[in-house]
Design a protein around this motif. Structure first.
Motif, short mmCIF file in Angstrom:
data_model
loop_
_atom_site.label_atom_id
_atom_site.label_comp_id
_atom_site.label_asym_id
_atom_site.label_seq_id
_atom_site.Cartn_x
_atom_site.Cartn_y
_atom_site.Cartn_z
N LEU A 73 7.74 63.13 12.39
CA LEU A 73 7.58 63.05 10.95
C LEU A 73 8.79 63.62 10.20
O LEU A 73 9.09 63.20 9.09
CB LEU A 73 6.33 63.81 10.52
CG LEU A 73 4.99 63.16 10.85
CD1 LEU A 73 3.84 64.15 10.61
CD2 LEU A 73 4.78 61.90 10.01
N ARG A 110 1.97 64.80 4.92
CA ARG A 110 1.77 64.68 6.37
C ARG A 110 2.62 65.71 7.10
O ARG A 110 2.16 66.32 8.07
CB ARG A 110 2.11 63.27 6.84
CG ARG A 110 1.12 62.21 6.43
CD ARG A 110 1.46 60.85 7.03
NE ARG A 110 1.29 60.88 8.49
CZ ARG A 110 1.54 59.84 9.28
NH1 ARG A 110 1.98 58.70 8.77
NH2 ARG A 110 1.36 59.95 10.58
N ARG A 111 3.84 65.91 6.65
CA ARG A 111 4.69 66.94 7.26
C ARG A 111 4.06 68.32 7.11
O ARG A 111 4.05 69.13 8.05
CB ARG A 111 6.07 66.92 6.61
CG ARG A 111 6.92 65.71 6.94
CD ARG A 111 8.21 65.72 6.14
NE ARG A 111 9.19 64.80 6.69
CZ ARG A 111 10.40 64.62 6.19
NH1 ARG A 111 10.78 65.32 5.12
NH2 ARG A 111 11.24 63.77 6.74
N ALA A 161 1.06 68.61 9.41
CA ALA A 161 1.48 68.63 10.82
C ALA A 161 2.05 69.99 11.20
O ALA A 161 1.79 70.49 12.30
CB ALA A 161 2.51 67.53 11.07
N GLU A 204 -3.44 63.40 9.83
CA GLU A 204 -2.80 64.49 10.56
C GLU A 204 -3.79 65.48 11.15
O GLU A 204 -3.37 66.41 11.85
CB GLU A 204 -1.79 65.21 9.66
CG GLU A 204 -0.58 64.38 9.32
CD GLU A 204 0.10 63.78 10.55
OE1 GLU A 204 0.21 64.48 11.58
OE2 GLU A 204 0.51 62.61 10.49
N GLN A 262 1.54 68.23 19.61
CA GLN A 262 1.65 68.36 18.15
C GLN A 262 3.09 68.62 17.74
O GLN A 262 3.55 68.14 16.69
CB GLN A 262 0.74 69.48 17.66
CG GLN A 262 0.76 69.70 16.15
CD GLN A 262 0.17 68.52 15.38
OE1 GLN A 262 -0.54 67.70 15.94
NE2 GLN A 262 0.48 68.44 14.09
N ARG A 307 4.74 65.35 17.49
CA ARG A 307 4.28 64.62 16.29
C ARG A 307 5.01 65.13 15.04
O ARG A 307 5.43 64.34 14.20
CB ARG A 307 2.78 64.80 16.11
CG ARG A 307 1.92 64.04 17.14
CD ARG A 307 0.44 64.36 16.95
NE ARG A 307 -0.02 63.99 15.63
CZ ARG A 307 -0.45 62.79 15.28
NH1 ARG A 307 -0.47 61.82 16.19
NH2 ARG A 307 -0.86 62.53 14.06
N LEU A 308 5.16 66.43 14.93
CA LEU A 308 5.86 66.99 13.76
C LEU A 308 7.31 66.55 13.74
O LEU A 308 7.83 66.13 12.68
CB LEU A 308 5.77 68.51 13.77
CG LEU A 308 6.60 69.22 12.70
CD1 LEU A 308 6.18 68.80 11.29
CD2 LEU A 308 6.51 70.74 12.86
#
Length: 272
Positions: A270, A234-235, A238, A201, A263, A266-267
């Motif tokens: 997730l 990862r969350r 992110a 991340e 980004q 991407r979040l």
């Protein structure tokens, strides 16, 4: 996480590197020297050999051997490089004995530190005017964090490891066959899943590089508890990165225009 903030100056000499630290509050020089010493004992040739430290000096100084290699950041990471990166991290996690790792202080930017950083930056963001995409993703991320009640935490199913604690691909040097690791100023006790979450991340994995994340993560045999920890961590990373990018000063931006919006997407992926 230190890729966004400079805490030291580096002098590159032919056979060694001199790292001089600016005023620090979290023991960064001690963390660097401790990690290099531990790795020198248990996992030589993976990181720079520790040569000398003057931690009481002004500025605190750590001297280490200079190791060969080119940073992975800044290009597409090949399959061979991804395999070598995974092998280097797996070696580091496995080589430091559990009792040694357990005695280390918690790494910086652990889940509690990251959560505080998120909430502080969220308050700062309220005083700005981010894009609609960023506002939406931040709102969803904060909803997830609030519903979680607390950040994802370690436990008995997550054995302690020495965590390098900075997933910037610039910290992984490729010499054509092997990857070695540098920059341990945030290092400390962690677990495999949390460390891997930070690597994949970190903004360097995609903003100016290209790491095949599914391939890279597939190289690790993670237990069910580690897989759950990986997903939640990862969350967390992110969301933290989204806030960092959203608060970046456009006049001194380190990243291309539109990075925060990328980004945000991407979040949301997730969180889905």
């Amino acid at each position: 996480m230190t890729g966004q903030w400079s805490t030291h100056g580096i002098e590159l000499l032919a056979d060694r590197v001199v790292k001089r630290f600016r005023p620090c509050t979290d023991g960064e020089p001690e963390r660097e020297w401790r990690a290099l010493t531990v790795l020198g004992q248990h996992c030589p040739d993976l990181a720079p050999a520790p040569l000398r430290a003057d931690l009481a000096a002004t500025p605190p100084t750590v001297v280490m051997a200079r190791i060969p290699g080119t940073p992975l950041r800044g290009s597409a990471v090949t399959v061979d490089q991804a395999n070598a990166l995974a092998a280097a991290l797996a070696q580091m996690y496995a080589s430091v004995p559990g009792p040694v790792a357990e005695r280390l202080p918690p790494r910086l930017w652990n889940e509690h530190h990251a959560t505080r950083g998120i909430r502080t930056r969220h308050e700062q963001l309220r005083r700005t005017a981010p894009s609609r995409a960023v506002r939406h993703a931040v709102a969803e991320g904060m909803r997830w964090l609030d519903l979680a009640g607390r950040p994802p935490a370690g436990g008995p199913d997550l054995p302690a490891v020495l965590g390098q604690a900075d997933g910037n691909l610039a910290n992984f040097l490729w010499d054509g066959s092997k990857v070695r690791v540098v920059d341990f100023e945030d290092s400390g006790r962690s677990d495999r899943a949390y460390e891997l979450a930070e690597v994949v991340e970190h903004v360097s994995a995609w903003v100016d590089s290209d790491l095949d994340i599914p391939h890279f993560l597939g190289l690790f045999d993670l237990a069910p508890a580690e897989l759950r920890r990986l997903h939640e961590s990862r969350r967390l990373f992110a969301l933290l990165w989204l806030l960092v990018l959203a608060l970046e000063d456009p006049a001194r931006a380190r990243n291309p225009a539109g990075t925060a919006e990328h980004q945000a997407a991407r979040l949301l992926a997730l969180l889905d």
